[in-house]
Design an enzyme around this catalytic site. Structure first.
Site, PDB file in Angstrom:
ATOM      1  N   SER A 288      -2.096  19.697  64.106  1.00  0.00           N
ATOM      2  CA  SER A 288      -0.957  18.784  64.222  1.00  0.00           C
ATOM      3  C   SER A 288       0.292  19.332  63.524  1.00  0.00           C
ATOM      4  O   SER A 288       0.889  20.296  63.989  1.00  0.00           O
ATOM      5  CB  SER A 288      -1.356  17.412  63.671  1.00  0.00           C
ATOM      6  OG  SER A 288      -0.386  16.440  63.954  1.00  0.00           O
ATOM      7  N   ASP A 299       7.732  31.376  66.783  1.00  0.00           N
ATOM      8  CA  ASP A 299       8.637  31.516  67.921  1.00  0.00           C
ATOM      9  C   ASP A 299      10.027  31.988  67.509  1.00  0.00           C
ATOM     10  O   ASP A 299      10.721  32.648  68.293  1.00  0.00           O
ATOM     11  CB  ASP A 299       8.761  30.188  68.677  1.00  0.00           C
ATOM     12  CG  ASP A 299       7.583  29.944  69.606  1.00  0.00           C
ATOM     13  OD1 ASP A 299       6.635  30.755  69.584  1.00  0.00           O
ATOM     14  OD2 ASP A 299       7.603  28.943  70.351  1.00  0.00           O
ATOM     15  N   LYS A 313      -4.316  20.151  68.121  1.00  0.00           N
ATOM     16  CA  LYS A 313      -3.984  18.730  68.200  1.00  0.00           C
ATOM     17  C   LYS A 313      -2.482  18.628  68.442  1.00  0.00           C
ATOM     18  O   LYS A 313      -1.683  18.590  67.515  1.00  0.00           O
ATOM     19  CB  LYS A 313      -4.406  18.015  66.915  1.00  0.00           C
ATOM     20  CG  LYS A 313      -4.491  16.495  67.015  1.00  0.00           C
ATOM     21  CD  LYS A 313      -3.174  15.849  66.720  1.00  0.00           C
ATOM     22  CE  LYS A 313      -3.275  14.345  66.714  1.00  0.00           C
ATOM     23  NZ  LYS A 313      -1.971  13.679  66.504  1.00  0.00           N
TER      24      LYS A 313
END
Length: 428
Positions: A288, A299, A313
């Site tokens: 999460s 990224d 998740k």
């Protein structure tokens, strides 16, 4: 309040049934409601034990939400208070994050330095029983209610681990679970491990204080953000933690079933942003909010991500209050990394995959003498540019930690090499 709530439900059902609906879709909805009413009536009239209608409606609500996904659920008033305690106060329990996988209760991650962690529970362990009560078909909220309890009282879990052939019973004494979620350790002068156990309301402030504590005394050369076995927590804290290390760009976005429901979370430039080279450590217990941070820093090319694939998740839950003080926790969207990757069921893949291997030191290995070097000779000439040996020596705690944790040990070596690697890649 309960009577009013019940009357409200029947009024809605009555209005729905008397509406002059047309079309196949509305006929199907009417038939579904009629079937529900028939089943409830049959239970009331024929079930071996008498059941109150409110009890049956409550069960229908809970079952309806459980059928959606593992994270949507009905939240009672007491459970709502427990959730609030998780993020802002203290509570009695064993310090564990649990979830459902293929209708089986499993350990997502034990929280560091809690009874569950000290008892050796591992991510992926299946919880078959709680105090001899089977968890088969048990809801997540019921499992949490059973596992939690007053400090000093024991709970017995029946655990099936991946490496075991048969279940084992583990007795764990409950304790007060603290809310502190950030720990730091200086591995070498200028190189810091920042360990986040989960994302609570004060996580970003605690993390900023830990960074400033070291930065005020010395030049920071590198940071290792350790998110292993971090089960997640508050979305706003995941965003603000990533923002500490990013001066611009998208951190994460959420997308519901309607394209217009997309919401972007971006970084803002601040003078206090940490700019030192960094590595993020992840594993299967990182879930999460941990995945949001790791995905954003990966990224944006802000950090090198090392370890193993995360939990996956990637869904967003919203707590929606009901009229009687309870609530429903409903999945309303999915998380996406800045490059558009969905975290759900895929997780974050590391840039450098390094499986965890706990080193077992044998007596033979422990008896071997270290390699002889000039610095080990008596009366050796001292390098005038070398700092005092006491400044270079690692504490026994750090040495033992690095010896047993290959992921952390290799991360430190890579982190120390980053400036040289950058220099080589920019000059060629």
């Amino acid at each position: 309040m309960r009577v009013n709530h019940l009357i409200g439900i029947f009024v809605i059902l009555f209005v729905i049934m008397i509406l002059p609906w047309t079309g196949q879709a509305r006929e199907d909805q009417y038939e579904s409601l009629k079937r529900f009413s028939q089943v409830m009536h049959l239970i009331e009239e024929n079930y071996v034990h008498e059941k109150e209608r409110e009890y049956l409606l409550q069960g229908a609500i809970e079952g309806m939400l459980q059928k959606l996904d593992p994270h949507s659920a009905y939240v009672s008033l007491d459970e709502l208070r427990m959730m609030q305690e998780d993020f802002s106060g203290e509570f009695g329990g064993i310090g564990i994050q649990i979830g459902m996988r293929e209708n089986q209760l499993v350990v997502i991650a034990p929280i560091e330095d809690t009874p569950a962690h000290k008892a050796g529970l591992q991510p992926g362990d299946m919880i078959l029983e709680v105090d001899s009560k089977s968890t088969q078909g048990m809801s997540l909220t019921d499992a949490v209610r059973l596992i939690r309890g007053p400090k000093g009282e024991a709970v017995v879990l029946t655990i099936l681990s991946r490496e075991d052939n048969k279940p084992k019973k583990v007795e764990i004494v409950r304790d007060t679970i603290p809310v502190h979620s950030v720990r730091s350790l200086e591995l070498e002068p200028g190189y810091i491990q920042l360990r986040i156990t989960d994302f609570k309301g004060n996580t970003t402030d605690d993390l900023r204080q830990e960074i400033e504590k070291y930065a005020s005394n010395q030049i920071l050369k590198g940071l290792i953000l350790d998110l292993r076995n971090n089960p997640g927590g508050l979305l706003d804290q995941a965003v603000s933690v990533a923002d500490l290390f990013m001066d611009q760009g998208l951190i994460v976005y959420t997308q519901g079933r309607d394209e217009r429901q997309r919401k972007d979370y971006t970084a803002g430039r601040r003078s206090a942003d940490a700019t030192t080279p960094m590595i993020v450590l992840i594993n299967a217990g990182s879930a999460s909010a941990s995945e949001i941070v790791a995905g954003a820093l990966q990224d944006s090319n802000r950090a090198l991500v090392i370890g193993e694939n995360t939990f996956g998740k990637g869904s967003v839950q919203s707590i929606i209050p009901l009229s009687d003080g309870s609530a429903i926790k409903l999945t309303i969207a999915l998380y996406y990394t800045p490059s558009g990757r969905s975290i759900q069921a895929e997780g974050i893949s590391p840039d450098l995959r390094i499986p965890f291997e706990r080193k077992q030191v044998s007596e033979e290995e422990g008896s071997q003498h270290p390699a002889l070097r000039e610095s080990g000779l008596q009366m050796h000439l001292r390098n005038p540019e070398m700092r005092d040996q006491e400044d270079l020596d690692q504490s026994e705690e750090v040495m033992e930690l690095l010896a047993q944790d290959n992921q952390l040990r290799l991360s430190l070596e890579i982190l120390k090499s980053m400036p040289r690697i950058k220099e080589l890649t920019t000059t060629r």
